[in-house]
Structures are given as structure tokens and as C-alpha cells.
Design a protein around this motif. Structure first.
Motif, mmCIF file in Angstrom:
data_model
loop_
_atom_site.group_PDB
_atom_site.id
_atom_site.type_symbol
_atom_site.label_atom_id
_atom_site.label_comp_id
_atom_site.label_asym_id
_atom_site.label_seq_id
_atom_site.Cartn_x
_atom_site.Cartn_y
_atom_site.Cartn_z
ATOM 1 N N LYS A 158 0.830 -1.204 0.000
ATOM 2 C CA LYS A 158 0.000 0.000 0.000
ATOM 3 C C LYS A 158 0.864 1.253 0.000
ATOM 4 O O LYS A 158 0.546 2.243 -0.674
ATOM 5 N N GLY A 159 1.963 1.202 0.725
ATOM 6 C CA GLY A 159 2.866 2.353 0.748
ATOM 7 C C GLY A 159 3.550 2.571 -0.593
ATOM 8 O O GLY A 159 3.706 3.714 -1.054
ATOM 9 N N LEU A 167 2.428 1.988 -3.510
ATOM 10 C CA LEU A 167 1.511 2.575 -4.488
ATOM 11 C C LEU A 167 1.348 4.081 -4.313
ATOM 12 O O LEU A 167 0.805 4.749 -5.204
ATOM 13 N N THR A 168 1.802 4.632 -3.188
ATOM 14 C CA THR A 168 1.740 6.089 -2.992
ATOM 15 C C THR A 168 2.976 6.787 -3.535
ATOM 16 O O THR A 168 3.032 8.023 -3.543
ATOM 17 N N ASP A 228 6.050 7.999 -6.221
ATOM 18 C CA ASP A 228 6.137 8.526 -7.578
ATOM 19 C C ASP A 228 6.226 7.344 -8.557
ATOM 20 O O ASP A 228 6.964 6.386 -8.310
ATOM 21 N N PRO A 252 -3.397 -0.267 -10.760
ATOM 22 C CA PRO A 252 -3.057 -0.309 -9.329
ATOM 23 C C PRO A 252 -3.363 -1.658 -8.690
ATOM 24 O O PRO A 252 -2.585 -2.147 -7.858
ATOM 25 N N LEU A 269 8.135 7.680 2.019
ATOM 26 C CA LEU A 269 7.547 6.360 2.233
ATOM 27 C C LEU A 269 7.559 6.019 3.720
ATOM 28 O O LEU A 269 6.530 5.627 4.294
ATOM 29 N N GLY A 300 5.188 8.212 5.846
ATOM 30 C CA GLY A 300 3.800 7.766 5.793
ATOM 31 C C GLY A 300 3.536 6.601 6.727
ATOM 32 O O GLY A 300 2.515 6.561 7.428
#
Length: 310
Positions: free
Chosen positions: A167-168, A170-171, A173, A195, A225, A228
Motif C-alpha cells: 500500500k505504501g 503505491l503512494t 512517484d 493499481p 515512504l 507515511g
């Protein structure tokens, strides 16, 4: 009696009992720390100990209470505070610390030189150390100061499973996601992946391989990363190494370190101050306000007051 400026006059080298001073405070210590004088005296009374003097022969006579207070005023004990403190024992000085507000306990940390204070703080439980660091640095600033090896320690944490890591990722760049894919599965065309597809790929990639792939990313990719992850789970900061924490504290000015100690419980502050040698512990106790000092002498040092008046 304030301490500001005293440490300069006393010189930089203060002998302190060495490391391993810290033991987890008992519940009784936590309950007693910072209690008011009234609470302190009430606790003594509950144990059937006199609150008028150190000898049991006074039997709680109200007339003797007046007598002791009159003697205290007559002797002007507050103007003789240091002299009287020298007549007391180390245990008495520690009792006086328990009657002080946190502000004075923190202020007394000035009696340590910076090197000793940092070394003592490093023996605190890590959650307390992290709380102290977050008083000095904002979370983003703290992570910004981490070298890549510390960022990787957090990413390796067992608190982060593949789902959380994926999940991280995918956030990030897109160019860094592509870099990870190429490191893991070779130089192919991944532009068609959605995604959901990316999530499945990273979810089914062994964590050890993900960690190795993370090592190829630049700091500017890893820092947000990790930030978050830590915002969602601050306990990840427990993965920081002692060496890194020590370097952070060692680079901070002494006043900044002392100010950050306000987040520590009174019981811990007193345990810190208990590492001072006798002369400096006595000076820490000398900060107590005059009224509380007088009440303490009446409650606990009746024989001493009478001997001074003899």
C-alpha cells in the motif's frame, strides 16, 4: 533558590554514578512523584507516624505544632536553607525533590554536564527516549535526519507486513515504482498494469526481496515512504538504533535537551537527579520554596529544629 548559571561556576566535570542507573519506577514511586505537601503528610499520618516531629514522644500535641512553627519563624530557617540542608541526609534531599513541581526538577538537570546527562538519558526505556526526541524534532524533521540505514531498519520492522508495504509503494512517484519493478522482475513493459495488478505483484513478492529492492531507491523516495508508515504507526520509531539516537542528542544544545525532559514523568526526573553527587543533589533540593521547606522541617525534622534553638 534557582540554579541558572550555577553549573558554569561548578566546572564541567561532575562525577556521576555510571550507566545502568535506570530501573523502571515502581507504581508507588509513580504515585508519590510530584505529590503535594498535604498529600505527603497525609500519607505519613496514615502510617501512624507523627507529622509534627521525628520523635514519637510528642504524641501529636497541637501546642507543640505551634511551638515548632514559632521556632521555625524565630530561627528564620529559610534564610539558613543551605546550612540546614547540610545537616540533613541524602534521603532527606530526595524527599524534598518529591515535594517540588516538575519545573524545578527539570531546572535541576542543569547541574549535570551535557555528556553525563546524555549518557544517563540513553538508559531510559526507548519509548521515553522517542517521546523526548519528538519534543525536540517534528516527526518529518526527525525522519529527514535519518540516514538510509535507519530508514531501512524501519522498513524491515515486523510491524510492516507485505500488505502495508505494498500500500505504501503505491503512494510513491510512478518512476520509483517502475524502478522497483525493474529491480525485482527485469526491464519489461509495465505500463499496462493497473493499481490492482501492482498491489497483487508486490503483495506476492517476498518481503526480503522488497527490502533489497528498496535499497536501490534514492533517499528522496524512501523518506516520504517511511514518513507515511510512521504517521500511521509511531511505534515504528522503536526500530531506530541507539547509536543514531545518541548522535541526535549529542548534537543538541544542552538547554534544548533539558527543555525536552519536561515530557518525562516526575518519578523519572527524580531518578535522574538521584545520580548527582551529594553536593549537587543538595543544591537541587535547595530550590524548594521557603513555605514548603518550613512545613517539611516541622513535619519531619522537629528534633533538628529544637536542637538549633537550644
Amino acid at each position: 533558590m534557582r540554579i541558572e548559571g550555577m553549573e558554569a561556576a561548578f566546572g564541567p566535570n561532575i562525577a556521576v554514578q555510571e550507566i545502568q542507573w535506570f530501573t523502571q519506577p515502581t507504581q508507588r514511586e509513580l504515585d508519590n512523584a510530584g505529590q503535594t505537601l498535604a498529600q505527603f503528610l497525609a500519607a505519613r499520618a496514615r502510617k501512624n507516624e507523627t507529622i509534627l516531629a521525628s520523635s514519637s514522644r510528642y504524641n501529636g500535641n497541637p501546642a507543640l505544632t505551634l511551638d515548632l512553627r514559632s521556632l521555625v519563624k524565630l530561627l528564620r530557617v529559610s534564610s539558613q536553607k543551605l546550612r540546614i540542608l547540610r545537616m540533613l541526609r541524602r534521603g532527606n534531599w530526595l524527599e524534598l525533590l518529591r515535594l517540588m513541581p516538575k519545573e524545578l526538577l527539570v531546572n535541576a538537570l542543569r547541574l549535570f554536564n551535557k555528556e553525563k546527562l546524555v549518557r544517563l538519558l540513553m538508559n531510559l526505556p526507548k519509548p521515553m527516549l522517542i517521546k523526548l526526541l519528538l519534543k525536540i524534532f517534528k516527526l518529518e524533521e526527525l525522519i529527514q535526519k535519518m540516514p538510509t540505514v535507519e530508514l531501512m531498519r524501519i522498513l524491515k520492522s515486523k510491524r510492516l507486513n507485505n500488505r502495508e508495504l505494498s500500500k505504501g509503494i503505491l503512494t510513491m512517484d510512478p518512476r520509483f515504482i517502475l524502478q522497483l519493478l525493474q529491480k525485482l522482475y527485469g526491464n519489461h513493459d509495465y505500463s499496462h498494469l493497473k493499481p490492482y495488478d501492482l498491489m497483487r505483484i508486490f503483495m506476492h513478492t517476498p518481503k526480503e526481496r522488497l527490502i533489497e529492492a528498496f535499497k536501490t531507491l534514492p533517499f528522496k523516495a524512501l523518506q516520504p515512504l517511511v514518513t507515511g508508515f510512521v504517521k500511521k504507526d509511531p511505534a515504528l520509531l522503536l526500530s531506530m538504533s541507539d547509536g543514531f539516537i545518541f548522535k541526535l542528542l549529542d548534537k543538541c544544545p544542552k538547554p534544548t535537551i533539558i527543555e525536552s525532559c519536561r515530557v518525562l514523568p516526575e518519578a523519572i526526573l527524580i531518578k535522574l537527579l538521584a545520580q548527582l553527587p551529594d553536593h549537587f543533589l543538595m543544591l537541587a533540593a535547595a530550590q524548594i520554596d521557603d513555605k514548603t521547606f518550613e512545613d517539611y522541617l516541622i513535619a519531619r525534622q522537629g528534633d533538628l529544629i529544637r536542637s538549633m534553638a537550644a
